[in-house]
Motif scaffolding. Structure first.
Motif, PDB file in Angstrom:
ATOM      1  N   PRO A 169      66.113  19.665  30.218  1.00  0.00           N
ATOM      2  CA  PRO A 169      65.119  18.979  31.266  1.00  0.00           C
ATOM      3  C   PRO A 169      63.725  19.324  30.850  1.00  0.00           C
ATOM      4  O   PRO A 169      63.356  19.800  29.695  1.00  0.00           O
ATOM      5  N   ALA A 170      62.852  18.936  31.605  1.00  0.00           N
ATOM      6  CA  ALA A 170      61.292  18.987  31.286  1.00  0.00           C
ATOM      7  C   ALA A 170      61.272  20.793  31.202  1.00  0.00           C
ATOM      8  O   ALA A 170      61.937  21.532  31.503  1.00  0.00           O
ATOM      9  N   PRO A 171      60.096  21.001  30.419  1.00  0.00           N
ATOM     10  CA  PRO A 171      59.948  22.416  30.105  1.00  0.00           C
ATOM     11  C   PRO A 171      59.346  23.324  31.337  1.00  0.00           C
ATOM     12  O   PRO A 171      58.430  23.823  31.473  1.00  0.00           O
ATOM     13  N   THR A 172      60.318  23.339  32.483  1.00  0.00           N
ATOM     14  CA  THR A 172      60.001  23.784  33.513  1.00  0.00           C
ATOM     15  C   THR A 172      59.603  25.433  33.618  1.00  0.00           C
ATOM     16  O   THR A 172      58.637  25.832  34.129  1.00  0.00           O
ATOM     17  N   GLU A 173      60.327  26.032  32.617  1.00  0.00           N
ATOM     18  CA  GLU A 173      60.222  27.474  32.494  1.00  0.00           C
ATOM     19  C   GLU A 173      58.617  27.796  32.080  1.00  0.00           C
ATOM     20  O   GLU A 173      57.935  28.627  32.338  1.00  0.00           O
ATOM     21  N   PHE A 174      58.361  27.055  30.785  1.00  0.00           N
ATOM     22  CA  PHE A 174      56.870  27.276  30.358  1.00  0.00           C
ATOM     23  C   PHE A 174      56.117  26.828  31.499  1.00  0.00           C
ATOM     24  O   PHE A 174      55.036  27.615  31.531  1.00  0.00           O
ATOM     25  N   HIS A 175      56.225  25.734  32.145  1.00  0.00           N
ATOM     26  CA  HIS A 175      55.341  25.280  33.080  1.00  0.00           C
ATOM     27  C   HIS A 175      54.918  26.472  34.225  1.00  0.00           C
ATOM     28  O   HIS A 175      53.817  26.969  34.553  1.00  0.00           O
ATOM     29  N   LEU A 176      56.105  26.999  34.708  1.00  0.00           N
ATOM     30  CA  LEU A 176      55.929  28.045  35.593  1.00  0.00           C
ATOM     31  C   LEU A 176      55.447  29.445  35.084  1.00  0.00           C
ATOM     32  O   LEU A 176      54.724  30.196  35.847  1.00  0.00           O
ATOM     33  N   LYS A 177      55.601  29.640  33.612  1.00  0.00           N
ATOM     34  CA  LYS A 177      54.874  30.610  33.000  1.00  0.00           C
ATOM     35  C   LYS A 177      53.388  30.546  33.026  1.00  0.00           C
ATOM     36  O   LYS A 177      52.592  31.401  33.323  1.00  0.00           O
ATOM     37  N   LEU A 178      52.967  29.314  32.834  1.00  0.00           N
ATOM     38  CA  LEU A 178      51.288  29.047  32.992  1.00  0.00           C
ATOM     39  C   LEU A 178      50.872  29.119  34.342  1.00  0.00           C
ATOM     40  O   LEU A 178      50.131  29.906  34.600  1.00  0.00           O
ATOM     41  N   VAL A 179      51.611  28.932  35.250  1.00  0.00           N
ATOM     42  CA  VAL A 179      51.392  28.861  36.844  1.00  0.00           C
ATOM     43  C   VAL A 179      51.322  30.283  37.254  1.00  0.00           C
ATOM     44  O   VAL A 179      50.375  30.983  37.705  1.00  0.00           O
ATOM     45  N   ALA A 180      52.188  31.249  36.613  1.00  0.00           N
ATOM     46  CA  ALA A 180      52.150  32.679  36.993  1.00  0.00           C
ATOM     47  C   ALA A 180      51.180  33.526  36.360  1.00  0.00           C
ATOM     48  O   ALA A 180      50.569  34.177  36.874  1.00  0.00           O
ATOM     49  N   ALA A 181      50.917  32.864  35.062  1.00  0.00           N
ATOM     50  CA  ALA A 181      49.787  33.419  34.295  1.00  0.00           C
ATOM     51  C   ALA A 181      48.382  33.723  35.056  1.00  0.00           C
ATOM     52  O   ALA A 181      47.686  34.238  35.176  1.00  0.00           O
ATOM     53  N   ALA A 182      48.256  32.118  35.375  1.00  0.00           N
ATOM     54  CA  ALA A 182      46.952  31.940  36.107  1.00  0.00           C
ATOM     55  C   ALA A 182      46.724  32.515  37.375  1.00  0.00           C
ATOM     56  O   ALA A 182      45.865  33.311  37.788  1.00  0.00           O
ATOM     57  N   ALA A 183      47.879  32.504  38.236  1.00  0.00           N
ATOM     58  CA  ALA A 183      47.994  33.220  39.518  1.00  0.00           C
ATOM     59  C   ALA A 183      47.773  34.646  39.429  1.00  0.00           C
ATOM     60  O   ALA A 183      46.971  35.434  40.301  1.00  0.00           O
TER      61      ALA A 183
END
Length: 171
Positions: A90-104
């Protein structure tokens, strides 16, 4: 891996070495990453699950060889697997969540993470393109590598969108 091994056994009963050789041929340079023991572990799991039967075939000059054959349940599973149209990646969900978590959390810069990931994908892309050039024209493994190259290019395009998004946000 289990479904692929079952599908290869649907053609004819085989021993582990034959299956591994067919997998390596189909995968080309990507098959070099295939651990030799992985096929045998998979075969043992399939046997325990009742999807393959095993019989010993005697050889005059070597130890007996295990030959694996599909059971009726194994044939059903292969048919189901071949009919399944879902996409395993599927779409690179894990990397997306990594970016969101890093920013947060402010533990890492999302743009820096994107840049690091981009460098890795560019390295993989160059490696795959070199491998394509080394294969004979029309090889099955070449078709697989072409798919890998296209996937990597799509992922790089998506990373550009990620970089633009996170740069604009300034988080």
């Amino acid at each position: 891996m289990q479904d692929v091994v079952l599908a290869l056994l649907a053609k004819e009963p085989s021993h582990g070495y034959e299956l591994r050789a067919r997998l390596q041929e189909a995968l080309g340079p990507l098959g070099e990453e295939l651990n030799a023991g992985q096929v045998y572990v998979t075969l043992r799991r399939l046997e325990k699950a009742g999807l393959v039967d095993v019989r010993l075939v005697g050889q005059s000059d070597r130890p007996d060889r295990k030959v694996y054959e599909l059971t009726a349940a194994g044939r059903e599973r292969v048919a189901g697997w071949l009919a399944d149209v879902s996409w395993s990646r599927p779409a690179p969900t894990e990397f997306h969540l990594k970016l969101v978590a890093a920013a947060a959390s402010r533990l890492a810069d999302p743009v820096a993470l994107v840049d690091t990931q981009r460098r890795e994908l560019l390295r993989r892309l160059a490696e795959a393109q070199r491998a394509v050039l080394e294969l004979p024209a029309g090889s099955r493994a070449g078709l697989l590598l072409e798919g890998a190259v296209l996937r990597l290019r799509a992922d790089l395009t998506w990373l550009e969108s990620c970089a633009a998004h996170w740069s604009a946000r300034g988080e």
